[in-house]
Design a protein around this motif. Structure first.
Motif, short mmCIF file in Angstrom:
data_model
loop_
_atom_site.label_atom_id
_atom_site.label_comp_id
_atom_site.label_asym_id
_atom_site.label_seq_id
_atom_site.Cartn_x
_atom_site.Cartn_y
_atom_site.Cartn_z
N LEU A 269 0.83 -1.20 0.00
CA LEU A 269 0.00 0.00 0.00
C LEU A 269 0.87 1.26 0.00
O LEU A 269 0.57 2.23 -0.71
N GLU A 270 1.92 1.25 0.79
CA GLU A 270 2.81 2.40 0.84
C GLU A 270 3.53 2.59 -0.49
O GLU A 270 3.72 3.74 -0.96
N LYS A 271 3.94 1.50 -1.12
CA LYS A 271 4.61 1.61 -2.42
C LYS A 271 3.68 2.22 -3.45
O LYS A 271 4.08 3.12 -4.21
N SER A 272 2.44 1.75 -3.48
CA SER A 272 1.45 2.30 -4.41
C SER A 272 1.20 3.78 -4.14
O SER A 272 1.10 4.59 -5.07
N TYR A 273 1.11 4.13 -2.85
CA TYR A 273 0.88 5.52 -2.48
C TYR A 273 2.05 6.39 -2.92
O TYR A 273 1.85 7.48 -3.49
N ALA A 274 3.27 5.94 -2.67
CA ALA A 274 4.46 6.71 -3.04
C ALA A 274 4.53 6.90 -4.55
O ALA A 274 4.89 7.98 -5.04
N GLU A 275 4.20 5.86 -5.31
CA GLU A 275 4.22 5.97 -6.78
C GLU A 275 3.18 6.97 -7.26
O GLU A 275 3.42 7.74 -8.19
N ALA A 276 2.00 6.98 -6.63
CA ALA A 276 0.95 7.92 -7.02
C ALA A 276 1.38 9.36 -6.71
O ALA A 276 1.13 10.28 -7.50
N GLN A 277 2.04 9.57 -5.56
CA GLN A 277 2.52 10.91 -5.23
C GLN A 277 3.58 11.37 -6.20
O GLN A 277 3.60 12.54 -6.62
N ALA A 278 4.47 10.46 -6.59
CA ALA A 278 5.50 10.81 -7.56
C ALA A 278 4.90 11.17 -8.91
O ALA A 278 5.34 12.12 -9.58
N ALA A 279 3.86 10.44 -9.32
CA ALA A 279 3.19 10.73 -10.59
C ALA A 279 2.54 12.11 -10.57
O ALA A 279 2.58 12.85 -11.55
N ARG A 280 1.94 12.46 -9.43
CA ARG A 280 1.33 13.78 -9.32
C ARG A 280 2.37 14.90 -9.45
O ARG A 280 2.13 15.93 -10.08
N ARG A 281 3.53 14.68 -8.80
CA ARG A 281 4.57 15.71 -8.87
C ARG A 281 5.07 15.90 -10.29
O ARG A 281 5.49 16.99 -10.69
N LEU A 282 5.03 14.83 -11.09
CA LEU A 282 5.48 14.90 -12.48
C LEU A 282 4.37 15.37 -13.42
O LEU A 282 4.58 15.53 -14.62
N GLY A 283 3.16 15.56 -12.88
CA GLY A 283 2.08 16.07 -13.68
C GLY A 283 1.20 15.02 -14.31
O GLY A 283 0.35 15.33 -15.16
N PHE A 284 1.38 13.74 -13.94
CA PHE A 284 0.53 12.68 -14.47
C PHE A 284 -0.68 12.50 -13.56
O PHE A 284 -0.64 12.83 -12.37
N HIS A 285 -1.77 11.94 -14.10
CA HIS A 285 -2.98 11.72 -13.30
C HIS A 285 -3.48 10.30 -13.51
O HIS A 285 -3.26 9.72 -14.55
#
Length: 285
Positions: A269-285
């Motif tokens: 769950l934490e890995k998925s959360y971290a990946e989602a946060q990284a995607a947001r910072r890069l501008g992906f949704h």
């Protein structure tokens, strides 16, 4: 019980020096414990489960009738997180009513966090420490004297945590953690209606475990015959238990299959959360 030095401080709209005085002497949040707080884990650039913490924070504030602050709790957390890097930190968000005529006070602090022994921990058991039917037990308020003293006493005898029993004889939770036990192959955790805080990692684990997980009362005799016991919290994640003082001395700790599975589920769950946060910072949704 020694307090860790602060590494970052945000107070009432501004980042401040960690040692700057910011508490007003007349604030009932500090005089009377009339305040709510959340503690989030920051690690390797990620502040975990922000939405869930803020939701519980706002529920607690509403239950205590605290006025909404003029600042964004989410924005304050983000500002503090930008000051941090590397190893784990405990990031605390606190809301108080503020001193008379000054309005509410919102604080965010960060301090170093050291995880418990990965192999497992010891606990004590404090009888009749909580009121099972009191709705205040499920709120994360700054009224922590009972918990602080129980944990301090536990640490004096080599334990990491103290489990808290209720006035009706069951065991609700730890001072800083939720409680899980494996009984006859089933994972069991006390319901929040028995005085347990609705922990973030607790809820995540219940939601992902699937069949074989239930919420029901746990008594000391259940813990004495459990094949595994472990604790959960936002900071410790999964803390497997090796012994409960004067009750059981031979629990498997991190070697237990349920503890291993729980740790794997939270890690995913934490890995998925971290990946989602990284995607947001890069501008992906």
């Amino acid at each position: 019980m020694n307090a860790e030095a602060l590494e970052a401080l945000w107070a009432d709209g501004h980042l401040r020096a960690p040692d700057e005085p910011v508490v007003r002497a007349g604030d009932p949040g500090f005089l009377l414990g009339l305040a709510v707080f959340e503690t989030l884990l920051f690690e390797e650039g990620v502040l975990y489960f922000v939405d869930e913490h803020i939701e519980r924070f706002e529920r607690g504030a509403a239950a205590l009738g605290l006025p909404a602050p003029p600042w964004s709790a989410r924005g304050a957390l983000a500002e503090v997180a930008e000051q941090l890097s590397g190893s784990a930190r405990a990031v605390r968000l606190t809301l108080t009513p503020g001193a008379a005529g000054k309005g509410p006070s919102l604080l965010v602090t960060a301090r170093a966090w050291t995880a418990p022994d990965a192999a497992g921990i010891g606990t004590t058991l404090v009888a009749r420490a909580k009121l099972a039917q009191d709705s205040l037990e499920s709120l994360k308020t700054s009224s922590r004297l009972r918990n602080a003293l129980a944990r301090q006493a536990a640490q004096k005898v080599g334990a990491w945590e103290a489990l808290l029993g209720t006035d009706e004889g069951d065991v609700a939770e730890g001072t800083v953690s939720n409680l899980f036990a494996v009984l006859d192959g089933e994972l069991v955790t006390p319901p929040c209606e028995r005085g347990a805080l609705p922990g973030i990692v607790r809820q995540k684990l219940i939601g992902t475990w699937g069949p074989g997980c239930s919420e029901r009362s746990l008594r000391p005799e259940h813990l004495a015959r459990a094949s595994e016991v472990f604790l959960t919290s936002s900071l410790a994640r999964i803390a497997p238990v090796l012994w409960i003082r004067d009750l059981v001395e031979d629990l498997p700790g991190a070697a237990g299959p349920a503890a291993k599975r729980a740790a794997g589920l939270i890690e995913a769950l934490e890995k998925s959360y971290a990946e989602a946060q990284a995607a947001r910072r890069l501008g992906f949704h």
